[in-house]
Design a protein around this motif. Structure first.
Motif, PDB file in Angstrom:
ATOM      1  N   ALA A  89      34.303  44.408  38.078  1.00 29.24           N
ATOM      2  CA  ALA A  89      33.797  44.859  39.376  1.00 29.24           C
ATOM      3  C   ALA A  89      33.800  46.376  39.469  1.00 29.24           C
ATOM      4  O   ALA A  89      32.854  46.977  39.947  1.00 29.24           O
ATOM      5  CB  ALA A  89      34.638  44.265  40.501  1.00 29.24           C
ATOM      6  N   GLY A 113      40.810  41.910  29.236  1.00 26.40           N
ATOM      7  CA  GLY A 113      39.878  40.799  29.301  1.00 26.40           C
ATOM      8  C   GLY A 113      39.826  40.027  27.999  1.00 26.40           C
ATOM      9  O   GLY A 113      40.728  40.118  27.167  1.00 26.40           O
ATOM     10  N   GLN A 126      34.387  40.386  27.557  1.00 19.84           N
ATOM     11  CA  GLN A 126      34.279  39.965  28.948  1.00 19.84           C
ATOM     12  C   GLN A 126      35.459  40.570  29.681  1.00 19.84           C
ATOM     13  O   GLN A 126      36.588  40.099  29.541  1.00 19.84           O
ATOM     14  CB  GLN A 126      34.308  38.443  29.073  1.00 19.84           C
ATOM     15  N   ASN A 173      29.971  36.072  30.372  1.00 25.76           N
ATOM     16  CA  ASN A 173      30.641  34.829  30.018  1.00 25.76           C
ATOM     17  C   ASN A 173      30.817  34.811  28.499  1.00 25.76           C
ATOM     18  O   ASN A 173      29.862  34.558  27.758  1.00 25.76           O
ATOM     19  CB  ASN A 173      29.808  33.630  30.484  1.00 25.76           C
ATOM     20  N   GLU A 219      38.243  41.630  32.504  1.00 25.12           N
ATOM     21  CA  GLU A 219      38.863  40.889  33.594  1.00 25.12           C
ATOM     22  C   GLU A 219      38.036  41.101  34.840  1.00 25.12           C
ATOM     23  O   GLU A 219      37.373  42.130  34.994  1.00 25.12           O
ATOM     24  CB  GLU A 219      40.296  41.373  33.833  1.00 25.12           C
ATOM     25  N   ALA A 220      38.079  40.164  35.758  1.00 26.40           N
ATOM     26  CA  ALA A 220      37.249  40.211  36.965  1.00 26.40           C
ATOM     27  C   ALA A 220      37.393  41.533  37.715  1.00 26.40           C
ATOM     28  O   ALA A 220      36.412  42.132  38.124  1.00 26.40           O
ATOM     29  CB  ALA A 220      37.566  39.043  37.881  1.00 26.40           C
ATOM     30  N   SER A 221      38.608  42.029  37.881  1.00 28.70           N
ATOM     31  CA  SER A 221      38.808  43.291  38.606  1.00 28.70           C
ATOM     32  C   SER A 221      38.241  44.475  37.845  1.00 28.70           C
ATOM     33  O   SER A 221      37.717  45.394  38.426  1.00 28.70           O
ATOM     34  CB  SER A 221      40.285  43.525  38.908  1.00 28.70           C
TER      35      SER A 221
END
Length: 121
Positions: free
Chosen positions: A117, A93, A110, A67, A112-114
């Motif tokens: 992962a 990100g 941070q 975060n 990006e979400a993809s």
């Protein structure tokens, strides 16, 4: 907060010369972007950005955080500084350039979400 190094930024005086040097030295594939000869390398499991025009060449490490906003506030609470606003790049990100007390430069990233992962596998 577990924070692996997620990105390296190389600030060079002459991005073309430094890019050619690192490509040859390490065999990194270079992806040009912009008019100054900069771009990025795939350096093993992380990316290394390259930009030119620096009067004081440097390499900055960016540490991955879950975060960015919370991490930036923590930097400030611990007596560090954050340069300007947090930035965001599509496909990369969010990130912020920071300084520890005494001026040591580092970055927070941070993904990006993809991206996050796939990097945690």
């Amino acid at each position: 907060m577990a924070s692996p190094i997620s990105y390296v930024e190389i600030g060079a005086g002459d991005a073309r010369a430094v890019g050619a040097f690192f490509a040859e030295l390490f065999g990194w594939s270079f992806h040009p972007m912009g008019a100054d000869g900069g771009g990025w390398f795939q350096a093993g499991s992380i990316k290394a950005g390259l930009h030119g025009g620096e009067t004081a060449p440097r390499i900055d490490l960016f540490f991955q955080v879950p975060n960015l906003a919370a991490a930036v506030e923590r930097v400030r609470a611990l007596g560090g500084q954050v340069d300007g606003e947090m930035a965001e790049e599509p496909g990369f990100g969010k990130f912020a350039q920071c300084h520890a007390p005494g001026g040591l430069s580092f970055g927070l990233h941070q993904p990006e979400a993809s991206s996050a992962a796939s990097s945690s596998r």
